[in-house]
Design a protein around this motif. Structure first.
Motif, short mmCIF file in Angstrom:
data_model
loop_
_atom_site.label_atom_id
_atom_site.label_comp_id
_atom_site.label_asym_id
_atom_site.label_seq_id
_atom_site.Cartn_x
_atom_site.Cartn_y
_atom_site.Cartn_z
N THR A 58 0.84 -1.19 0.00
CA THR A 58 0.00 0.00 0.00
C THR A 58 0.89 1.25 0.00
O THR A 58 2.11 1.16 0.10
CB THR A 58 -0.93 0.02 1.23
N VAL A 59 0.26 2.39 -0.11
CA VAL A 59 0.97 3.67 -0.12
C VAL A 59 0.44 4.52 1.02
O VAL A 59 -0.78 4.69 1.17
CB VAL A 59 0.78 4.40 -1.47
N ASP A 60 1.35 5.04 1.86
CA ASP A 60 0.91 5.85 2.99
C ASP A 60 0.64 7.28 2.55
O ASP A 60 0.73 7.62 1.37
CB ASP A 60 1.92 5.79 4.14
N GLY A 61 0.30 8.13 3.52
CA GLY A 61 -0.05 9.51 3.22
C GLY A 61 1.06 10.32 2.61
O GLY A 61 0.81 11.35 1.97
N ASP A 62 2.31 9.88 2.80
CA ASP A 62 3.46 10.58 2.23
C ASP A 62 3.88 10.01 0.89
O ASP A 62 4.91 10.41 0.33
CB ASP A 62 4.64 10.53 3.20
N GLY A 63 3.10 9.05 0.38
CA GLY A 63 3.44 8.47 -0.91
C GLY A 63 4.48 7.38 -0.85
O GLY A 63 5.01 6.97 -1.89
N ASN A 64 4.79 6.86 0.36
CA ASN A 64 5.78 5.81 0.49
C ASN A 64 5.12 4.43 0.49
O ASN A 64 4.01 4.26 1.01
CB ASN A 64 6.56 5.98 1.80
N TYR A 65 5.81 3.45 -0.08
CA TYR A 65 5.28 2.08 -0.10
C TYR A 65 5.35 1.47 1.30
O TYR A 65 6.32 1.67 2.04
CB TYR A 65 6.08 1.22 -1.07
N ARG A 92 9.87 -1.39 4.81
CA ARG A 92 9.28 -0.05 4.72
C ARG A 92 10.36 1.03 4.66
O ARG A 92 10.29 1.94 3.83
CB ARG A 92 8.37 0.19 5.92
N GLU A 93 11.37 0.93 5.53
CA GLU A 93 12.44 1.94 5.53
C GLU A 93 13.26 1.87 4.25
O GLU A 93 13.72 2.89 3.74
CB GLU A 93 13.32 1.76 6.76
N THR A 94 13.43 0.66 3.73
CA THR A 94 14.17 0.52 2.47
C THR A 94 13.41 1.16 1.33
O THR A 94 13.98 1.87 0.49
CB THR A 94 14.45 -0.97 2.17
N PHE A 95 12.09 0.91 1.27
CA PHE A 95 11.27 1.51 0.22
C PHE A 95 11.34 3.04 0.31
O PHE A 95 11.44 3.73 -0.72
CB PHE A 95 9.82 1.06 0.35
N LYS A 96 11.27 3.55 1.52
CA LYS A 96 11.29 5.00 1.72
C LYS A 96 12.62 5.60 1.26
O LYS A 96 12.66 6.62 0.56
CB LYS A 96 11.04 5.32 3.19
N ALA A 97 13.72 4.96 1.65
CA ALA A 97 15.03 5.45 1.26
C ALA A 97 15.24 5.34 -0.25
O ALA A 97 15.84 6.23 -0.88
CB ALA A 97 16.13 4.68 2.00
N ALA A 98 14.75 4.26 -0.85
CA ALA A 98 14.89 4.08 -2.29
C ALA A 98 14.12 5.16 -3.05
O ALA A 98 14.60 5.71 -4.05
CB ALA A 98 14.40 2.70 -2.69
N LYS A 99 12.93 5.48 -2.56
CA LYS A 99 12.14 6.54 -3.21
C LYS A 99 12.87 7.87 -3.11
O LYS A 99 12.94 8.64 -4.07
CB LYS A 99 10.77 6.65 -2.56
N ALA A 100 13.44 8.16 -1.92
CA ALA A 100 14.17 9.41 -1.73
C ALA A 100 15.39 9.49 -2.65
O ALA A 100 15.81 10.58 -3.05
CB ALA A 100 14.60 9.55 -0.27
N ALA A 101 15.94 8.32 -3.02
CA ALA A 101 17.10 8.28 -3.92
C ALA A 101 16.68 8.31 -5.38
O ALA A 101 17.54 8.19 -6.27
CB ALA A 101 17.92 7.03 -3.62
#
Length: 275
Positions: free
Chosen positions: A115-122, A202-211
């Motif tokens: 799913t995608v949270d309110g910040d657009g992260n997986y 979750r943290e990996t997805f977030k960091a990957a998106k930021a990159a």
């Protein structure tokens, strides 16, 4: 003078059923629209599990249920879909929705969705929901890829990885084991991940998106006999196989994370929801 008729057992049962239906309809009427689906599913679920609706019984039609509970047919359809996903009922085209035999009901349904949270992260909903708690401290360590892991990632054997393990349990006593593999080459691009005590999806997805990485997901399911260690830690009875799910996350075809989950296959089903 004519004596007043005495109600028989059938009349009493009918009266009790009617009273219960009126009570349930009144309860549903006071619930916001968003919660009516779950409430109707809960009523029907209780009737199935208690034996009020016996195996092979056909559920009342959508129109009948809509009128009985004072909701629209879409709400009823969604409630029945919940029961279908839980394995409690089966739809047969042109004949209706039937209650399944008790032996056919999985007692555990594991929902595998991204799913995608309110910040657009997986978000990995399987192991990050409130249902699960750690029963051992999470463990992060360095490892080198052996054959199966090397093949899954398309790298040579001996390629360095970060690995993280979690053993989780819910209130029902069900356990799952989750292991995340992060290639050291990806960790160099996502340095914030390696500083954490546990490499989470979750943290990996977030960091990957930021990159600036665009993520894609592929799931694989297999079954095998558990090792003695897996059987002990996951409480798998003798003769029951273990289900292994592997979710490989890639960016432009390059694998960046593999999440492997192990669990008992006893009375278990996996629920995938298309994205």
């Amino acid at each position: 003078m004519n004596a007043k008729p005495t109600p028989g057992k059938a009349d009493e049962a009918l009266s009790e059923t009617a009273a219960q239906a009126l009570h349930e309809a009144a309860t549903i009427a006071g619930v916001p629209a968003a919660g009516k689906t779950e409430l109707i599913a809960g009523i029907l679920r209780e009737q199935i599990l208690s034996g009020k609706l016996t195996p092979a019984t056909v559920l009342p039609s959508e129109r009948t249920l809509s009128a009985e509970y004072g909701v629209n047919r879409l709400t009823v359809q969604r409630a029945i879909a919940i029961l279908r996903n839980e394995g409690l009922v089966q739809s047969i085209h042109g004949k209706g929705v039937f209650v399944r035999r008790a032996g056919d009901w999985p007692s555990r349904t594991h929902h595998r969705t991204i799913t995608v949270d309110g910040d657009g992260n997986y978000v990995d909903s399987e192991s990050t929901g409130g249902e699960w708690r750690d029963i051992e401290p999470p463990n992060k360590y360095n490892t080198n890829a052996e054959g199966p892991l090397a093949l899954a990632f398309g790298v040579v054997e001996g390629t360095p990885f970060y690995a993280s393990d979690r053993l989780l349990e819910n209130d029902a006593g069900t356990r799952i084991f989750v292991r995340n593999y992060l290639p050291a080459s990806i960790a160099k691009k996502l340095r914030s991940i390696t500083r954490k005590p546990y490499v989470s999806a979750r943290e990996t997805f977030k960091a990957a998106k930021a990159a600036g990485m665009k993520l894609d997901f592929n799931d694989y399911v297999a079954a095998r006999n558990p090792t003695p260690s897996d059987a002990h830690s996951l409480r798998i009875p003798d003769g029951i196989p273990m289900l292994i799910t592997r979710r490989i996350t890639t960016s432009n075809g390059e694998p960046i994370l593999m999440q492997e989950t192990r669990r008992s296959a006893e009375d278990t089903q996996l629920h995938y929801r298309p994205r």
